[in-house]
Design an enzyme around this catalytic site. Structure first.
Site, PDB file in Angstrom:
ATOM      1  N   LYS A 180     -30.264 -14.145 -39.943  1.00  0.00           N
ATOM      2  CA  LYS A 180     -31.328 -14.570 -39.026  1.00  0.00           C
ATOM      3  C   LYS A 180     -32.653 -14.539 -39.782  1.00  0.00           C
ATOM      4  CE  LYS A 180     -34.157 -12.692 -36.067  1.00  0.00           C
ATOM      5  NZ  LYS A 180     -35.270 -13.627 -36.236  1.00  0.00           N
ATOM      6  N   GLY A 233     -37.947  -5.410 -42.825  1.00  0.00           N
ATOM      7  CA  GLY A 233     -39.045  -5.681 -41.900  1.00  0.00           C
ATOM      8  C   GLY A 233     -39.801  -4.408 -41.593  1.00  0.00           C
ATOM      9  N   GLU A 236     -41.171  -0.127 -37.301  1.00  0.00           N
ATOM     10  CA  GLU A 236     -41.035  -0.121 -35.842  1.00  0.00           C
ATOM     11  C   GLU A 236     -39.768  -0.874 -35.407  1.00  0.00           C
ATOM     12  OE1 GLU A 236     -44.583  -1.707 -34.225  1.00  0.00           O
ATOM     13  OE2 GLU A 236     -43.803  -1.597 -32.180  1.00  0.00           O
ATOM     14  N   GLY A 238     -37.272  -1.581 -37.380  1.00  0.00           N
ATOM     15  CA  GLY A 238     -36.143  -0.883 -38.000  1.00  0.00           C
ATOM     16  C   GLY A 238     -35.606   0.225 -37.109  1.00  0.00           C
ATOM     17  N   GLU A 255     -34.686  -1.831 -44.948  1.00  0.00           N
ATOM     18  CA  GLU A 255     -35.752  -1.806 -45.955  1.00  0.00           C
ATOM     19  C   GLU A 255     -37.019  -2.056 -45.169  1.00  0.00           C
ATOM     20  OE1 GLU A 255     -38.444  -2.876 -47.930  1.00  0.00           O
ATOM     21  OE2 GLU A 255     -37.371  -4.571 -48.839  1.00  0.00           O
ATOM     22  N   CYS A 289     -43.970  -5.603 -48.833  1.00  0.00           N
ATOM     23  CA  CYS A 289     -43.752  -4.268 -48.287  1.00  0.00           C
ATOM     24  C   CYS A 289     -44.080  -3.181 -49.299  1.00  0.00           C
ATOM     25  CB  CYS A 289     -42.319  -4.128 -47.805  1.00  0.00           C
ATOM     26  SG  CYS A 289     -41.136  -4.733 -49.000  1.00  0.00           S
ATOM     27  N   GLU A 390     -49.335   0.536 -41.906  1.00  0.00           N
ATOM     28  CA  GLU A 390     -49.134  -0.645 -42.739  1.00  0.00           C
ATOM     29  C   GLU A 390     -49.884  -1.837 -42.134  1.00  0.00           C
ATOM     30  OE1 GLU A 390     -45.136  -2.351 -42.935  1.00  0.00           O
ATOM     31  OE2 GLU A 390     -45.400  -2.475 -45.111  1.00  0.00           O
TER      32      GLU A 390
END
Ligand SMILES: NC(=O)c1ccc[n+]([C@@H]2O[C@H](COP(=O)([O-])OP(=O)(O)OC[C@H]3O[C@@H](n4cnc5c(N)ncnc54)[C@H](O)[C@@H]3O)[C@@H](O)[C@H]2O)c1
Length: 887
Positions: A180, A233, A236, A238, A255, A289, A390
Site C-alpha cells: 500500500k 512511517g 503514531e 506505527g 521503521e 526519517c 518529529e
C-alpha cells in the site's frame, strides 16, 4: 492526465466501488494523474489473491535459484522503466531530480543485490551440530521458511525505494506481498507492478493498493490471512498498526520516526561538519526519517558554527524539483506545509532563536507549489517540543553542549533512536561517542548513507526489527526446527519413558574417541600420541603431589623437544582460577596440545583448558554447559596417576566454581581426551587411602552404570569386567603397592568403569556422594563406597538380575541362590571388600554431622544423577533413610 489502476492478482483493475483520487505535483500544487482508490473490498481481494498464491506454492515452493531468476527478470523490467520512474517519482514526491535518479536506480540494484546475497550467503537450512540436549540425541536442523502473506505499507517521502525495501526481501524469501503506497505518492509502486507483470511474476504474488489508510489500512492490518506487516512511517501510526496487528498476532517490522542527533565534536573539520549538519537536515527538504534534525554543537564553537550553517543554507537554491539547478524542492503536500509552519511558530513561542528561514518561499512560475525555506533554530533547549517531536520538514534545532558525555546524554534524551552522526577528526573519539548513543545507525563524518548489506532500523520508539542485509532478510522468514531422533522407538526415548512404568531405556549411541595405550612402559608411546593429534608443542599439566612423586618429570623426559613447558599448580578439585592460569600459560607458550599427568583433578582441569584454548575467553564461559560444542577441541593426551575416576575416557569435566559454591561440570563428547596412556608405574606411588578411595569411586561407577535405566550391552560388558578386576586386584595393590600387574589391572578397571558410565550414566549413590562432598568435604571415593551398598539394597527389586550379575563379578558363589538373594549378596560383598582394604564404612567416620542428614537428603534428590537410578527416587524420606543407614 494519466490514469492508474489497482494491481490485484496479476491484473490492473478499477476499485470495486469505482472511487478514484488525484495525485498532486507538490511543485505546482496541481493534479497530474488519477488513481483508483482501493477500499475494504479491494483489500480483501488482494489479500485473497496473495493468500492463494502463497498456498499454491508456485512461488513459496520454488527453489531459491528459480525464484532469483524470476526476480532478475523483474529487476530488468524495472530498469526499463527507469526514466519514467524518475520523472514520476519527482512529480509525485517532490524529490529533486538528481536525488530521484539515485533512488530509482537503487530500487533495481537493491533487488538484484539482495537476491544474490540470499542465493549465495543466506543459510536456508542449518545443522545444529550440538543441540545442548543430552537426553534426546539425534539430528537437529533449522529451516528458514517464508512467513506467508506480507503487507508493505510505504510512506510518501521515498516511495519507490521504501517500497522496494519491503518487496525485495519479501519476494526473495518466498512470501507474497500486498503493497500500500502512500496516498500522496501512489504512482511508482504501480509502475513497479507493471514491471512485475511484464516479468510474468505468478499471479497474486505482488499486489498494489493505492489509497489512504483508514478502512483500507485497517483491513490490511487486521485481516486473519495476513501474516506480517512491514510499515515505514510515523511512530503514531506505527503504534496503531502494532495494536491492530496484535489481535491476530502478526509479525511486524516497523521503521518509525526519528529525531536524530548530529553531534559535532570540538575537533571536527569545520567545513565538513557544517556541510554534514546541513545535508543531514535539508536533503529532500528534511523529509527523511533519519534526518539529523538536532545538531549538537560544543559551546566554544557554537556561535561560529551556527553562523556558518546559516550562510550555507542561505546559499541553497529552492526551486521546482525537475529543474536540475534546484537544491531543494517542495514539501510533499499542503498538509505537510501546514505542519512545518505550525512547528516553526511553536519554536518561536518556546523561545528558540530563529536564525534563518521560518517562511514559505514563492518560486516564480510555480506559485502553487509547497516551498518552504530551510530553517535554523539556535539556542534550542532539548526539552522544547521542536527538539522532541518529529517535524518532517526543513527545520533544524541547534543545541549547545559542554562535554562529550553531555552530548551523548542529550542525544539519548529522546523517545526516538533511529540514526545519528558524529563529526570529529579523531575517529576513535567519534566511535566512543557513537557507541554511547542508543540508536540503530550512527554515521561518522557522514550522513544519510544506506547500503543493501547494512541493517537499518530503530531503537526505542523508532521501530521494531531491521530492514536490509541479512537482518532484513531474516525478518521475512520463520524459523523452523526439525528434530529427527537417534532412535524412532518408544523404549529408546528417555522422555517418553517419563510417562511409562518401564523406565529402562533400550538402545544407545557409543562414541569412543580415546585411543588407549596400556601396559608397562607404555609411556614410550607419548610422542607418537602427540604426533597423531597433529601437535608438536605440548604443555604438561600436573599437580604438586604428582610432581613431587617425580611422575611429571618422567613425562617431560619422554616428551623431549615436544614439551614446551609445565604447569604444576592444579589443586585437588580444581577451580576456575587454576584452569584460567593454565590456559594463560598455554597461550603464552603457544602450546598446541595439553598432556595431563595426574588424577581426575588434573585431567578435568586439562579438559577445560583444552576447551578454553579452542574457544577463547575464560573457563567459566564453558562450565555448566552440556552438549554445546560442535567441533574438535585442542588435543588432549592424558597419563592417569590414579585408578578411579576414569576421567581419561569420559566426556565430563568437574570444576569447582567458588562463587556458586559448587562443583559444576561440562558434559560433552568433544571434551573426551584423544589418547590415554595407562602405564602402571604412574600409580605405584599412590598412597593407600587414595588407592582405596579411588578404587571405590570406580566400583561405584561400574555398579551404578550397570544398574542404571540407560544401561546397555556394551556398558554391561565394561562394567562387570571392571567390577571383577577391582574386586580381584584391589586387595593385591593394598597389600603390595608395587605389584605392577595388579596396578595395571586397576587402571584398566577404572578406565572401563569410566566408559561404562559415560554410555549409561550413574545413579543415586553418586547423587548422595556429591552432596556430602559438597556440603561436608567428604572425599568422593570414600563417600561413594560408604553409600553404595545401601543404594544397591534400595534398588534390589528394580535391578535384581543386574545386581545378581554384580554379585558374580564380585566373586560371590551364587549357585543355588534365588536371584534376589544373590542381588542382596552383591551389596554384602561390596561391604566385605571395603572392610578387607580398610575403607571407611560409615558417614560418621568421615565427618558428616548427624543433624545435617535431612538437608543432605533434600540436596541429593535434586542431583541430576537420580534421573537414571534403577528405582525411581522421588521421596526425600527414602534418601534420608539411606543416609541414616549409612551413618
Ligand atoms: N571427569 C570425570 O569423569 C570424573 C569422574 C569422577 C570424579 N571426577 C573428579 O576427579 C577428581 C578426583 O580425582 P582423583 O580421585 O583421581 O584424585 P585427584 O586427582 O584429586 O588427586 C588426589 C591427590 O592424589 C595425589 N596423587 C595423584 N596421583 C598420585 C600418585 N600416583 N602418586 C602420589 N600422589 C598422587 C594428587 O597429587 C592429589 O593430591 C574430583 O575433582 C572429581 O570431581 C571426575
Amino acid at each position: 492526465m494519466e490514469q492508474y489502476k489497482l494491481f490485484i492478482d496479476g491484473e490492473f483493475v478499477d476499485a470495486k466501488d469505482g472511487k478514484t483520487f488525484e495525485s498532486i505535483d507538490p511543485g505546482t500544487g496541481l493534479p497530474f494523474a488519477t488513481v483508483a482508490q482501493a477500499g475494504k473490498a479491494d483489500a480483501e481481494a488482494a489479500i485473497a489473491a496473495a493468500r492463494r498464491a502463497f498456498d499454491r506454492g508456485d512461488w513459496s515452493g520454488l527453489d531459491m535459484a528459480a525464484r532469483i531468476a524470476k526476480l532478475q527478470d523483474f529487476a530488468d523490467q524495472i530498469s526499463q522503466q527507469g526514466v519514467r520512474m524518475v520523472l514520476t517519482e519527482c512529480m509525485d514526491a517532490g524529490q529533486i531530480i538528481g536525488f530521484a535518479k539515485t533512488l530509482v536506480m537503487w530500487a533495481s540494484l537493491l533487488l538484484r543485490n539482495l537476491a544474490a546475497y540470499a542465493a549465495t550467503k543466506f543459510p536456508l537450512e542449518e545443522e545444529v551440530l550440538a543441540s545442548g540436549n543430552p537426553f534426546s540425541p539425534g539430528r537437529d536442523y533449522v529451516r528458514r521458511e517464508p512467513v506467508g502473506v506480507c503487507v508493505g505499507i510505504v510512506p510518501w517521502n521515498l516511495p519507490s525505494t521504501l517500497a522496494m525495501w519491503k518487496i525485495a526481501p519479501a519476494l526473495i524469501m518466498g512470501n507474497t506481498i500486498v503493497v500500500k503506497p502512500a496516498s500522496n505518492t501512489p504512482l511508482t509502486a504501480l509502475i513497479l507492478a507493471e514491471a512485475a507483470k511484464a516479468a510474468d511474476l505468478p499471479k497474486g504474488v505482488f499486489n498494489v493498493l493505492p489509497g489512504p489508510g483508514g478502512e483500507l489500512g485497517k483491513t490490511l492490518c487486521t485481516h486473519p490471512d495476513v501474516d506480517k506487516i512491514a510499515f515505514t512511517g510515523s511512530t503514531e501510526v506505527g503504534r496503531e498498526i502494532m495494536r491492530m496487528a496484535s489481535d491476530t498476532v502478526k509479525k511486524v517490522t516497523l521503521e518509525l520516526g526519528g529525531k536524530s542527533a548530529n553531534i559535532i565534536l570540538d575537533d571536527a573539520d569545520m567545513d565538513l561538519a557544517v556541510e554534514g549538519a546541513c545535508f543531514g537536515t535539508f536533503l529532500h527538504q528534511g523529509q527523511m526519517c533519519e534526518s539529523g534534525t538536532r545538531v549538537l554543537v560544543p559551546s566554544k564553537i557554537y556561535d561560529e558554527f551556527v553562523d556558518r550553517m546559516r550562510k550555507r543554507v542561505e546559499s541553497y537554491r529552492i526551486g521546482y524539483q525537475l529543474d536540475p539547478t534546484s537544491h531543494m524542492g517542495p514539501v510533499v503536500s499542503k498538509a505537510q506545509l501546514a505542519t512545518v509552519e505550525h512547528y516553526v511558530n511553536l519554536g518561536k513561542e518556546e523561545g528558540a532563536e530563529l536564525i534563518t528561514g521560518g517562511k514559505r518561499v514563492e518560486v516564480k512560475g510555480f506559485e502553487g507549489g509547497y516551498y518552504y525555506a530551510p530553517t535554523i533554530f539556535a539556542n534550542v533547549d532539548n526539552k522544547m517540543r521542536i527538539a522532541q517531536e518529529e517535524i518532517f520538514g526543513p527545520v533544524v534545532c541547534v543545541i549547545k553542549y559542554g562535554s562529550d558525555e553531555e552530548a551523548v546524554a542529550i542525544a539519548n534524551d529522546s523517545i526516538y533512536g533511529l540514526a545519528g552522526g558524529v563529526f570529529s577528526n579523531n575517529i576513535a573519539r567519534a566511535e566512543r561517542v557513537a557507541r554511547g548513543v542508543r540508536t540503530g545507525t550512527m554515521w561518522i563524518n557522514d550522513f544519510h548513507v544506506f547500503a543493501e548489506y547494512c541493517p537499518f532500523g530503530g531503537y526505542k520508539q523508532s521501530g521494531v526489527g531491521r530492514e536490509l542485509g541479512h537482518w532484513g532478510l531474516e525478518e521475512y522468514t520463520q524459523v523452523k526446527r526439525i528434530h529427527v531422533p537417534a532412535f524412532s522407538d518408544r523404549n529408546t526415548d528417555f522422555l517418553f519413558n517419563l510417562l511409562s512404568d518401564n523406565k529402562k531405556v533400550e538402545g544407545f549411541s557409543y562414541v569412543c574417541p580415546t585411543a588407549v595405550i596400556a601396559g608397562h612402559g607404555s609411556l614410550s608411546s607419548i610422542c607418537k600420541a602427540v604426533v597423531e593429534v597433529g601437535s608438536r608443542r605440548a604443555l604438561i599439566l600436573t599437580d604438586p603431589g604428582v610432581r613431587k612423586a617425580g611422575l611429571a618429570d618422567l613425562v617431560k623426559n619422554a616428551l623431549g623437544d615436544f614439551c614446551v613447558g609445565m604447569y604444576d599448580d592444579i589443586p585437588q578439585d580444581p577451580d576456575l582460577e587454576s584452569v584460567d592460569g593454565a590456559a594463560d600459560k598455554a597461550r603464552e607458550l603457544q602450546a598446541d596440545c595439553i598432556v595431563s599427568v595426574g588424577g581426575g583433578s588434573v585431567i578435568d582441569a586439562g579438559k577445560t583448558v583444552c576447551v578454553t584454548l579452542k574457544g577463547g575467553g575464560k573457563a567459566n564461559d564453558y562450565i555448566n554447559r552440556w552438549y554445546a560444542l560442535s567441533e574438535p577441541q585442542t588435543p588432549h593426551i592424558v597419563v592417569p596417576t590414579t585408578a578411579g575416576t576414569g576421567s581419561e575416557v569420559t566426556n565430563a569435566a568437574v570444576i569447582t566454581n567458588k562463587t556458586a559454591g559448587r562443583k559444576l561440570f561440562i558434559a560433552d563428547p568433544r571434551i573426551t581426551p584423544n589418547a590415554a596412556i595407562l602405564d602402571p608405574r604412574f600409580t605405584m606411588t599412590l598412597p593407600k587411602d587414595m588407592t582405596v578411595g579411588s578404587a571405590m569411586d570406580a566400583m561405584t561407577h561400574a555398579v551404578e552404570a550397570a544398574t542404571s535405566i540407560m544401561a546397555n550391552q556394551i556398558c554391561d560388558g565394561q562394567a562387570f569386567q571392571a567390577i571383577r578386576l577391582i574386586s580381584e586386584n584391589l586387595p593385591l595393590v593394598v597389600a603390595d603397592g608395587k605389584n605392577e600387574k595388579a596396578r595395571l589391572n586397576m587402571q584398566i578397571a577404572a578406565t572401563m568403569a569410566g566408559w561404562s558410565f559415560t554410555i549409561a550414566q550413574l545413579g543415586l549413590a553418586h547423587a548422595m556422594a556429591h552432596t556430602v562432598g559438597t556440603l561436608h568435604h567428604v572425599p568422593h571415593g570414600a563417600a561413594c563406597g560408604i553409600v553404595l551398598p545401601h543404594v544397591m539394597r534400595f534398588n534390589v527389586d528394580h535391578a535384581t538380575s543386574k545386581l545378581a550379575l554384580v554379585a558374580q563379578a564380585l566373586g560371590v558363589d551364587a549357585k543355588g541362590m534365588k536371584e534376589r538373594d544373590a542381588a542382596l549378596a552383591a551389596a554384602d560383598a561390596v561391604e566385605a571388600l571395603m572392610e578387607k582394604v580398610g575403607h571407611p564404612m560409615r558417614l560418621r567416620d568421615v565427618g558428616v554431622p548427624e543433624e545435617d542428614l535431612v538437608r543432605c537428603s533434600l540436596h541429593a534428590i535434586a542431583d541430576s544423577n537420580v534421573l537414571f537410578n534403577a528405582r525411581p527416587v522421588s521421596d526425600p524420606m527414602e534418601v534420608y533413610n539411606l543416609y541414616r543407614q549409612a551413618y
